[in-house]
Design an enzyme around this catalytic site. Structure first.
Site, PDB file in Angstrom:
ATOM      1  CB  SER A 218      -8.120   0.551   5.550  1.00  0.00           C
ATOM      2  OG  SER A 218      -8.730   1.816   5.649  1.00  0.00           O
TER       3      SER A 218
ATOM      4  CE  LYS B 272      -3.848   1.958   2.714  1.00  0.00           C
ATOM      5  NZ  LYS B 272      -4.727   1.775   3.864  1.00  0.00           N
TER       6      LYS B 272
ATOM      7  CB  SER C 245      -8.120   3.453   2.765  1.00  0.00           C
ATOM      8  OG  SER C 245      -7.233   2.783   3.640  1.00  0.00           O
TER       9      SER C 245
END
Lengths: 475, 101
Positions: free
Chosen positions: A177, A78, A153
């Site tokens: 997330s 990420k 996210s």
């Protein structure tokens, strides 16, 4: 079979018996990214040269029989997690040019095994969002239906794993997330207990909530990655000293007599999708067939978790994001004086949702409002923790849907912050309590969209939640 | 709780974020909605409830107070937006000063 589709366990076997090399496997993943990234937007940065160089090194280690569990395995990270020598923007413009001189501890552990970092995944900027529409690099599309969100996210990481662009991914979960996008994209995602994995090198969002965890194709793979990354870190004073158990041995234990709690609040929420409820209820019956004892329980504080979260997290955000001001690193705006330098750099560098959370937090912490908002929410957080403590005195784990609905349409909730916040209604409670939660694929809707179930357990029960998750067979 | 444009301007100034007039309007509206939403917390009686600031229960985690060498000074300097030798360059802090370092 295409190499990029293999699980970590399959890759380990193939690399060791020389069926294929890490370079071939890495090429297969890079090829998949080239084919599909313009549809999905799952990667912001592709570190092709570095990946091939790492794969060559891994092949050498394998040839010398010096391999570790993750040697030669391609993974993605990420973008809100620092990777040495690779652009790490947090999907924002303020860090649009930022190349960290260091690795986050979890990344260091994985790379030191000779794993192959192939690139950085798109996400909501700094993790602010539940649909990956708050990225300054555009939204991520769901591989199962391009008109739907991938979740957020960590939407880019979920889409990348689901679309076989990498063998596994490392992401971050503050309020859901990892788990929610895993559910939307049909993969396995674990939010570990707060303090289990080091947060050092993670771009901090809300420091008392942030956790780092893997996103994988199977629960077995989850155990492999957790075994590598879990543990205390001298660079993160909030990591716990408890020893890391053997996660893999947990997986094969049975669940006979295990007490599985079904909290009614997670099945009665407004706007709940009927198919999601059915799929999860069917999985509960399957666990019962395997010998688990199903117990109805109640967590009455569930509906307050999102409200507490959206006071506490913006408050921590407003404080943490003081460091992002264009002074020491990142993009600096030209300005006549210091105030304008801060204000302009932050104005251009943050998307709307990040600004909103900074403003909410600044308000909640300002003189005269502190007790009414921040302290009140902290007290409710205590009540939420007590709610879980009480329930865990009577059951070993909890089973719930990960999300009340499958992936929704891009743009569908974009103009209504509260509607989007409520997408995290089933994942936010564990975040408040600091307990582990895993999302595992349970089935598909008639439309073909994945549905995940969430298994939660008491603090530091990652092995147990993985054991139960491993018994869920996708219908 | 309804926020006015003026309230938003004040918070934005405290938070060091420049907003356009359109952004101010949108934030006044959406933040008011969020503040209204979080008011549901007042349904709960929290008298004498200890606030939670952290969940691990760890206390007094310390390390030796010793100076350590930075192992990648060059890497850090490379990330600075503006440098002068080994120093970070910033605009003057005082408006009547012409110094840049």
């Amino acid at each position: 079979m295409s190499l990029n589709k293999l699980t970590i366990k399959e890759v380990q076997a193939g690399l060791r018996d020389k069926s294929f090399s890490s370079v071939e496997l890495t090429q297969a993943c890079l090829q998949r990214i080239r084919e599909n990234n313009h549809h999905l937007n799952a990667f912001i940065t592709i570190s092709e040269e570095l990946a091939i160089a790492s794969a060559k090194k891994a092949d050498k280690l394998l040839a010398e029989n010096k391999a570790w569990p993750l040697t030669g395995v391609p993974f993605a990270v990420k973008d809100a997690i620092c990777t040495a020598g690779i652009l790490s923007t947090g999907s924002s413009k303020i860090l649009g040019n930022y190349t960290p001189p260091f690795d986050a501890t979890v990344i260091k552990k994985i790379r030191s095994q000779g794993a192959v970092l192939i690139g950085k995944n798109n996400c909501d900027a700094f993790g602010h969002g539940a649909s990956n529409e708050n990225s300054m690099f555009g939204p991520v599309h769901n591989p199962h239906d391009l008109s739907k969100v991938a979740g957020g996210s960590s939407g880019g990481s979920a889409a990348a794993v689901a679309d076989n662009m990498c063998t596994f991914a490392i992401a971050e979960d503050t309020g859901g997330s990892i788990r929610q996008p895993s559910s939307f994209c049909g993969i396995v995602g674990l939010r570990p207990s707060y303090g289990r994995n080091s947060r050092f090198g993670i771009m901090p969002m809300a420091s008392s909530f942030d956790t780092v965890g893997p996103m994988t194709k199977t629960v077995e793979d989850m155990a492999v990655v957790m075994q590598v990354i879990a543990g205390q870190d001298s660079l993160d004073a909030t990591t716990v000293p408890d020893s890391v158990p053997d996660y893999f041995s947990e997986l094969n234990k049975d669940i006979k007599g295990l007490r599985v709690g079904v909290p009614k609040e997670y099945f009665e929420t407004e706007g709940m999708d009927k198919e999601v409820r059915q799929i999860v209820q069917q999985q509960i019956k399957e666990l019962e067939k395997q010998g688990a004892k199903i117990i109805d329980v109640s967590l009455p504080l569930t509906k307050y978790a999102i409200a507490a979260y959206y006071v506490l997290v913006p408050s921590e955000v407003s404080s943490n994001f003081g460091r992002l001001d264009g002074v020491r690193y990142g993009v600096r705006s030209e300005a006549e004086n210091l105030f304008d330098l801060y204000a302009k750099s932050r104005s251009i560098g943050f998307p709307e949702e990040v600004k909103r959370r900074i403003l909410i937090g600044t308000y909640a912490l300002s003189a005269g409002y502190y007790d009414a908002y921040y302290k009140k929410a902290q007290q409710v957080r205590t009540l939420i923790r007590r709610d879980f403590d009480r329930v865990f005195s009577g059951v070993d784990v909890l089973i719930t849907p990960t999300s009340p609905f499958p992936a929704f349409g891009l743009g569908e909730k974009a103009s209504d912050p509260i509607a989007l916040y409520l997408a995290d209604v089933f994942v936010s409670p564990a975040s408040n309590a600091g307990i582990p939660g895993i999302s595992v694929p349970a089935g598909n809707t008639k439309e073909g969209l994945p549905v995940g179930v969430q298994i939660m357990g008491p603090r530091l029960s990652e092995g147990l939640v993985m054991r139960v998750a491993n018994k869920i067979i996708k219908k | 709780m309804s926020l006015t444009i003026k309230d938003v301007q004040k918070i934005a100034q405290l938070a060091r974020v420049e907003l356009t007039p359109e952004e101010e309007k949108r934030h006044a509206l959406t933040i008011s909605t969020v503040l209204e939403f979080v008011k549901t917390l007042n349904e709960l009686d929290t008298t004498d409830v200890e606030p939670t600031a952290q969940v691990t229960g760890l206390e007094d985690i310390t390390r030796e107070d010793v100076v350590r060498e930075c192992d990648n000074k060059k890497g850090l300097l490379e990330q600075m937006p503006s440098v002068s030798g080994d120093l970070l360059k910033v605009p003057a802090v005082f408006s009547d000063s012409e110094d840049v370092i």
